[in-house]
Design a protein around this motif. Sequence first.
Motif, mmCIF file in Angstrom:
data_model
loop_
_atom_site.group_PDB
_atom_site.id
_atom_site.type_symbol
_atom_site.label_atom_id
_atom_site.label_comp_id
_atom_site.label_asym_id
_atom_site.label_seq_id
_atom_site.Cartn_x
_atom_site.Cartn_y
_atom_site.Cartn_z
ATOM 1 N N ALA A 1 -0.580 -3.570 25.498
ATOM 2 C CA ALA A 1 -1.092 -3.711 24.217
ATOM 3 C C ALA A 1 -1.935 -5.063 24.067
ATOM 4 O O ALA A 1 -2.922 -4.869 23.108
ATOM 5 N N ILE A 2 -1.371 -5.924 24.744
ATOM 6 C CA ILE A 2 -2.207 -7.155 24.416
ATOM 7 C C ILE A 2 -3.684 -7.260 24.886
ATOM 8 O O ILE A 2 -4.693 -7.692 24.319
ATOM 9 N N ARG A 3 -3.861 -6.576 26.069
ATOM 10 C CA ARG A 3 -5.405 -6.566 26.835
ATOM 11 C C ARG A 3 -5.997 -5.269 25.947
ATOM 12 O O ARG A 3 -7.124 -5.402 25.626
ATOM 13 N N THR A 4 -5.253 -4.317 25.544
ATOM 14 C CA THR A 4 -6.094 -3.442 24.571
ATOM 15 C C THR A 4 -6.688 -4.036 23.409
ATOM 16 O O THR A 4 -7.776 -3.750 23.017
ATOM 17 N N VAL A 5 -5.867 -4.675 22.812
ATOM 18 C CA VAL A 5 -6.396 -5.541 21.368
ATOM 19 C C VAL A 5 -7.320 -6.591 21.612
ATOM 20 O O VAL A 5 -8.265 -6.751 21.033
ATOM 21 N N THR A 6 -7.186 -7.432 22.518
ATOM 22 C CA THR A 6 -8.102 -8.605 22.919
ATOM 23 C C THR A 6 -9.224 -8.194 23.657
ATOM 24 O O THR A 6 -10.402 -8.841 23.678
ATOM 25 N N LEU A 7 -9.156 -7.025 24.319
ATOM 26 C CA LEU A 7 -10.484 -6.789 25.345
ATOM 27 C C LEU A 7 -11.295 -5.776 24.404
ATOM 28 O O LEU A 7 -12.651 -5.607 24.710
ATOM 29 N N ASP A 8 -10.854 -5.155 23.540
ATOM 30 C CA ASP A 8 -11.742 -4.268 22.746
ATOM 31 C C ASP A 8 -12.063 -4.719 21.470
ATOM 32 O O ASP A 8 -11.338 -5.023 20.515
ATOM 33 N N ASN A 9 -13.285 -5.059 21.305
ATOM 34 C CA ASN A 9 -14.003 -5.892 20.474
ATOM 35 C C ASN A 9 -13.957 -5.070 19.097
ATOM 36 O O ASN A 9 -14.029 -5.668 17.948
ATOM 37 N N ASN A 10 -13.622 -3.749 19.018
ATOM 38 C CA ASN A 10 -13.523 -2.725 18.044
ATOM 39 C C ASN A 10 -12.416 -3.265 17.058
ATOM 40 O O ASN A 10 -12.663 -2.966 15.707
ATOM 41 N N TYR A 11 -11.425 -3.753 17.705
ATOM 42 C CA TYR A 11 -10.013 -4.102 16.730
ATOM 43 C C TYR A 11 -10.474 -5.248 15.938
ATOM 44 O O TYR A 11 -10.089 -5.313 14.735
ATOM 45 N N LYS A 12 -11.343 -6.154 16.614
ATOM 46 C CA LYS A 12 -11.681 -7.357 15.744
ATOM 47 C C LYS A 12 -12.574 -7.047 14.615
ATOM 48 O O LYS A 12 -12.448 -7.302 13.417
ATOM 49 N N GLN A 13 -13.647 -6.173 14.864
ATOM 50 C CA GLN A 13 -14.484 -5.693 14.236
ATOM 51 C C GLN A 13 -13.939 -4.962 12.873
ATOM 52 O O GLN A 13 -14.175 -5.105 11.846
ATOM 53 N N ARG A 14 -12.946 -4.081 13.302
ATOM 54 C CA ARG A 14 -12.518 -3.268 12.105
ATOM 55 C C ARG A 14 -11.461 -4.207 11.221
ATOM 56 O O ARG A 14 -11.516 -3.834 10.171
ATOM 57 N N MET A 15 -10.854 -5.259 11.751
ATOM 58 C CA MET A 15 -10.382 -6.083 10.900
ATOM 59 C C MET A 15 -11.105 -6.729 10.032
ATOM 60 O O MET A 15 -10.634 -7.198 8.866
ATOM 61 N N LEU A 16 -12.040 -7.276 10.493
ATOM 62 C CA LEU A 16 -13.243 -8.131 9.824
ATOM 63 C C LEU A 16 -13.697 -7.001 8.424
ATOM 64 O O LEU A 16 -13.763 -7.237 7.456
ATOM 65 N N ASN A 17 -13.869 -5.844 9.034
ATOM 66 C CA ASN A 17 -14.578 -4.793 7.869
ATOM 67 C C ASN A 17 -13.225 -4.551 6.990
ATOM 68 O O ASN A 17 -13.472 -4.452 5.729
ATOM 69 N N LEU A 18 -11.949 -4.614 7.371
ATOM 70 C CA LEU A 18 -11.056 -4.360 6.496
ATOM 71 C C LEU A 18 -10.640 -5.538 5.509
ATOM 72 O O LEU A 18 -10.477 -5.383 4.136
ATOM 73 N N GLY A 19 -11.021 -6.772 6.102
ATOM 74 C CA GLY A 19 -10.807 -7.914 5.061
ATOM 75 C C GLY A 19 -11.925 -8.007 3.993
ATOM 76 O O GLY A 19 -11.836 -8.579 2.952
ATOM 77 N N SER A 20 -13.113 -7.396 4.453
ATOM 78 C CA SER A 20 -14.206 -7.385 3.486
ATOM 79 C C SER A 20 -13.786 -6.282 2.368
ATOM 80 O O SER A 20 -14.229 -6.617 1.161
ATOM 81 N N LEU A 21 -13.225 -5.350 2.794
ATOM 82 C CA LEU A 21 -12.856 -4.024 1.839
ATOM 83 C C LEU A 21 -11.902 -4.753 0.820
ATOM 84 O O LEU A 21 -11.973 -4.109 -0.351
ATOM 85 N N LEU A 22 -11.040 -5.456 1.424
ATOM 86 C CA LEU A 22 -9.738 -6.060 0.519
ATOM 87 C C LEU A 22 -10.369 -6.730 -0.586
ATOM 88 O O LEU A 22 -9.964 -6.800 -1.531
ATOM 89 N N LYS A 23 -11.421 -7.766 -0.109
ATOM 90 C CA LYS A 23 -12.340 -8.556 -1.102
ATOM 91 C C LYS A 23 -12.753 -7.822 -2.077
ATOM 92 O O LYS A 23 -13.401 -8.432 -3.334
#
Length: 530
Positions: free
Chosen positions: A422-444
Amino acid sequence: MSRCLNIAVLALIVIWLNCGDGARILGIFPTASISHQVVFRTLTLELNKRGHEFVIVTTDPVKDTSIKNYKEIDISFLYDDIAKEVINIINFRGNMNWYVQFTMFESMVWEQMGRIFRHPEFKKVYEPNSGEKFDLILMEIFFTPGFMALAERFNAPIIGIASASLQLSLQYGIGNPILPSHPSSWEQDVKFRNSWTPWQRLEEFYQCWRMIYYYRTVSLPKQKEIAEQYLGIEVSDLHDLEKNISLIFVNQQGPISFARPNVPNIIEIGGFHVSDKIKPLPKDLQKTLDEATQGFIYMSLGSNVKSNMLSEKSRDAFITAFSKLSYKVIWKFEDDQLKGKPDNVIILKWAPQQAILAHPNIKLFIYQGGLQSTEEAISHGVPLVGIPVMGDQDMNVKKMVSLGVAVKLDILNINVNDLLEAIRTVTLDNNYKQRMLNLGSLLKDKPQNTLQNAIWWTEHVIRHKGAPYLHSTTADSPWYQRQDMDIIAFITAGFVSISILAILILYKCAIRGIKMFNHRPVDKQKKKRS
């Protein structure tokens, strides 16, 4: 001289207008959990800045003497009740559903209500000859609906506020559609099944209506009795007070929630506690995180669930998994020592969470799925590994997984391999980070700030002494008319009756046909003989 005089007169007029618009608000926030209180506090402090006067009953007072017209009645002694119980919440998971937990703790809630009513400062507020007057009751809607009786004591409208999505029993009271198997129904035992069979849906239906029945026939009458005992007045049926609440602020934002139909008097709020101005980290922690150039992981199970509640097996799994990582790990761990702690792990009894999440070197947040922590992670663009334990945490983590910003693990079956994966999946796949940034933008991206929207609605209710036009007539309907249940039952009964009648007719016809067929050869033989 005349110009100065004009300015002074104008200033006095502005002050007078502000004083005239300011309302007196009684706030009741009795849940001993800081994750609840921070949501309410932001709203009350902002309303106070706009000239409204408060008397607040709270377990977590701000104790800031510089704030004027903001009296706090401290009921933090309720935390002692939780400490005395010495309950490991993790052990409840899988063993007790929400109904069992609710009924088990309700006697403690009733006792706490009595202790709050007996508080000397609070008694001075509500006793018959207190002379106190309020324009609004702002109260938490969760375990203690009996405090709705204060609306009758002061002849004031009620605004409810919830730190998470509403429980089904309250949704029924205000006329919201009841959806037992919907993922937004957090108190249900919906465990992310791959498919829904009719039997599973039947189980959810039973648990839902069982809880509603208990709440309405046991919980509300008992709390009405407690309120009448202390207020010394005859209180209306709490069912009626509940369905006539002016509106309810619900800490649930659309983009990070499972969409569901709501009645008009549910107003979404969210992210109140997320600070725009992050306080600086302690110097030693700041230095540690700055030097973590490969990145670091932050782990916290929140304020109600603590890491020292983990079983020894689960704790060892975390320790072993963390020891295999190249990252630093900041672990909110409530004991002084952590046996077998790896060198890359730093334990903190208390952690400045928002400041840690705001640090640019953070790679991942391992958490229990609390809504406030979820909002903070989204605000700072930090992907997640969710390990839910109770309440709405399963629902929150499931939503984050569906949005592609988190991975979920089972806290009762933690093992080293699953943790590392789980840790390696989230930290090594940049898509998780990018999707979270997109989600933050959507929320604002919204037409109005949620805090300012909540303030407008609060003042709207004060100006008009309630908001009866938001009342849903569904709340006045008996349970069997909700969502046309009586019509469905009638049609079903008619269909079953017609089917049974048709089967009986076919059966009779079949029997008659068989008899005729069996008797025909005999008749022919008789004719031949004659």
